[in-house]
Motif scaffolding. Structure first.
Motif, PDB file in Angstrom:
ATOM      1  N   LYS A  22     -15.622   2.220 -31.322  1.00 57.27           N
ATOM      2  CA  LYS A  22     -15.173   2.109 -29.934  1.00 57.27           C
ATOM      3  C   LYS A  22     -15.613   0.791 -29.299  1.00 57.27           C
ATOM      4  O   LYS A  22     -14.986   0.317 -28.348  1.00 57.27           O
ATOM      5  CB  LYS A  22     -15.713   3.289 -29.113  1.00 57.27           C
ATOM      6  CG  LYS A  22     -15.179   4.644 -29.573  1.00 57.27           C
ATOM      7  CD  LYS A  22     -15.819   5.787 -28.820  1.00 57.27           C
ATOM      8  CE  LYS A  22     -15.289   7.136 -29.307  1.00 57.27           C
ATOM      9  NZ  LYS A  22     -15.914   8.273 -28.583  1.00 57.27           N
ATOM     10  N   VAL A  25      -9.083  12.583 -31.651  1.00 56.73           N
ATOM     11  CA  VAL A  25      -8.162  11.707 -30.933  1.00 56.73           C
ATOM     12  C   VAL A  25      -8.854  10.356 -30.795  1.00 56.73           C
ATOM     13  O   VAL A  25      -9.928  10.254 -30.200  1.00 56.73           O
ATOM     14  CB  VAL A  25      -7.807  12.278 -29.544  1.00 56.73           C
ATOM     15  CG1 VAL A  25      -6.920  11.293 -28.791  1.00 56.73           C
ATOM     16  CG2 VAL A  25      -7.132  13.634 -29.682  1.00 56.73           C
ATOM     17  N   LEU A  36      -9.166   6.129 -29.869  1.00 54.41           N
ATOM     18  CA  LEU A  36      -8.729   5.159 -28.875  1.00 54.41           C
ATOM     19  C   LEU A  36      -7.496   4.419 -29.385  1.00 54.41           C
ATOM     20  O   LEU A  36      -7.289   4.282 -30.592  1.00 54.41           O
ATOM     21  CB  LEU A  36      -9.849   4.157 -28.591  1.00 54.41           C
ATOM     22  CG  LEU A  36     -11.143   4.703 -27.979  1.00 54.41           C
ATOM     23  CD1 LEU A  36     -12.128   3.552 -27.741  1.00 54.41           C
ATOM     24  CD2 LEU A  36     -10.877   5.441 -26.680  1.00 54.41           C
ATOM     25  N   ASP A  37      -6.696   3.920 -28.450  1.00 52.92           N
ATOM     26  CA  ASP A  37      -5.446   3.256 -28.820  1.00 52.92           C
ATOM     27  C   ASP A  37      -5.665   2.101 -29.790  1.00 52.92           C
ATOM     28  O   ASP A  37      -4.831   1.848 -30.668  1.00 52.92           O
ATOM     29  CB  ASP A  37      -4.737   2.731 -27.566  1.00 52.92           C
ATOM     30  CG  ASP A  37      -4.169   3.858 -26.706  1.00 52.92           C
ATOM     31  OD1 ASP A  37      -4.083   5.003 -27.204  1.00 52.92           O
ATOM     32  OD2 ASP A  37      -3.817   3.592 -25.540  1.00 52.92           O
ATOM     33  N   LYS A  38      -6.792   1.397 -29.667  1.00 54.89           N
ATOM     34  CA  LYS A  38      -7.004   0.225 -30.526  1.00 54.89           C
ATOM     35  C   LYS A  38      -7.199   0.617 -31.995  1.00 54.89           C
ATOM     36  O   LYS A  38      -7.069  -0.234 -32.877  1.00 54.89           O
ATOM     37  CB  LYS A  38      -8.200  -0.594 -30.048  1.00 54.89           C
ATOM     38  CG  LYS A  38      -9.536   0.119 -30.061  1.00 54.89           C
ATOM     39  CD  LYS A  38     -10.598  -0.827 -29.499  1.00 54.89           C
ATOM     40  CE  LYS A  38     -11.946  -0.159 -29.311  1.00 54.89           C
ATOM     41  NZ  LYS A  38     -12.941  -1.110 -28.741  1.00 54.89           N
ATOM     42  N   THR A  87      -5.301   3.005 -33.372  1.00 52.29           N
ATOM     43  CA  THR A  87      -4.012   3.542 -33.824  1.00 52.29           C
ATOM     44  C   THR A  87      -2.875   2.550 -33.586  1.00 52.29           C
ATOM     45  O   THR A  87      -1.709   2.924 -33.578  1.00 52.29           O
ATOM     46  CB  THR A  87      -3.698   4.874 -33.108  1.00 52.29           C
ATOM     47  OG1 THR A  87      -3.650   4.652 -31.691  1.00 52.29           O
ATOM     48  CG2 THR A  87      -4.749   5.930 -33.420  1.00 52.29           C
ATOM     49  N   ASP A  88      -3.221   1.281 -33.412  1.00 54.26           N
ATOM     50  CA  ASP A  88      -2.238   0.228 -33.140  1.00 54.26           C
ATOM     51  C   ASP A  88      -1.635  -0.242 -34.458  1.00 54.26           C
ATOM     52  O   ASP A  88      -2.278  -0.957 -35.226  1.00 54.26           O
ATOM     53  CB  ASP A  88      -2.928  -0.926 -32.408  1.00 54.26           C
ATOM     54  CG  ASP A  88      -1.955  -1.986 -31.903  1.00 54.26           C
ATOM     55  OD1 ASP A  88      -0.978  -2.288 -32.625  1.00 54.26           O
ATOM     56  OD2 ASP A  88      -2.189  -2.519 -30.807  1.00 54.26           O
ATOM     57  N   ARG A  89      -0.376   0.148 -34.709  1.00 57.25           N
ATOM     58  CA  ARG A  89       0.259  -0.196 -35.990  1.00 57.25           C
ATOM     59  C   ARG A  89       0.419  -1.696 -36.172  1.00 57.25           C
ATOM     60  O   ARG A  89       0.328  -2.210 -37.301  1.00 57.25           O
ATOM     61  CB  ARG A  89       1.631   0.479 -36.094  1.00 57.25           C
ATOM     62  CG  ARG A  89       1.622   1.961 -36.411  1.00 57.25           C
ATOM     63  CD  ARG A  89       1.066   2.287 -37.794  1.00 57.25           C
ATOM     64  NE  ARG A  89       1.644   1.504 -38.885  1.00 57.25           N
ATOM     65  CZ  ARG A  89       2.825   1.737 -39.463  1.00 57.25           C
ATOM     66  NH1 ARG A  89       3.593   2.726 -39.027  1.00 57.25           N
ATOM     67  NH2 ARG A  89       3.248   0.985 -40.470  1.00 57.25           N
TER      68      ARG A  89
END
Length: 208
Positions: A68, A182, A184-186, A188-190
């Protein structure tokens, strides 16, 4: 070699270095990024064909909740411009999750699954580079026995991902305490995951 090991059921990428002083691997990579990410990346690549021939098989990647605090700086992956040992560790653990995410897509339907986990704080010698004042060590040792997981408890989610039928066909996810997390977005950033994959290939000398 495949002559010695004709099949491979589970690969657990668990090697790790935590907050070491700035050093480089033999291949001149910053030590934490090199060991914690690039080493796993290359080893998985080298064993992937054998894993595919050994289906059903599994790849397990050990990350950390400290991801994180990490950020993938493509301008300085090797920490040559600046080095912060805590940030470098967090970045390598974020890289673990992005690697897991990206690898999960081509493996869909292959019979090989890849998932990551965060084990929590475990009583091991991983923190040997963290300085604790001599007078505080007895208190730290007492607290660690009550608050930190034992090695057996810390390994539970790795064993779950390696063995449990509950994760058959699950791809590119992260677990903690045997439960999906779940992220953080960073993590799961493809787009970032794909770019990191391509750069990692170049760094370890894989040609495709």
């Amino acid at each position: 070699t495949e002559q010695e090991e004709p099949r491979l059921d589970v690969l657990i990428n668990n090697a790790g270095i935590y907050q070491c002083p700035y050093t480089k691997t033999e291949d001149s990579f910053e030590m934490q990024f090199g060991v914690n990410h690039l080493g796993h990346f290359l080893l998985t690549h080298l064993l992937l064909d054998l894993l595919k021939r050994s289906t059903p098989s599994r790849i397990v990647v050990v990350s950390s909740k400290l991801y994180k605090h990490g950020h993938i700086d493509f301008e300085d992956l090797n920490s040559e411009q600046s080095y912060n040992k805590a940030f470098a560790y967090s970045r390598s653990k974020l890289a673990n999750l992005l690697f897991t995410l990206e690898l999960g897509h081509p493996l869909e339907g292959s019979g090989v699954t890849v998932n990551a986990l965060t084990p929590g704080i475990v009583r091991t010698n991983l923190g040997r580079h963290v300085h604790i004042p001599l007078l505080a060590k007895p208190l730290f040792n007492l607290l660690s026995r009550s608050l930190f997981k034992s090695p057996e408890e810390g390994a539970a989610t790795s064993v779950f991902l390696a063995c449990s039928p509950d994760v058959d066909g699950v791809q590119g996810k992260c677990f903690a305490d045997c439960q999906p997390q779940v992220l953080l977005d960073k993590a799961t950033d493809r787009e970032v995951a794909s770019k990191l994959w391509d750069i990692s290939e170049v760094m370890v000398g894989i040609t495709t």
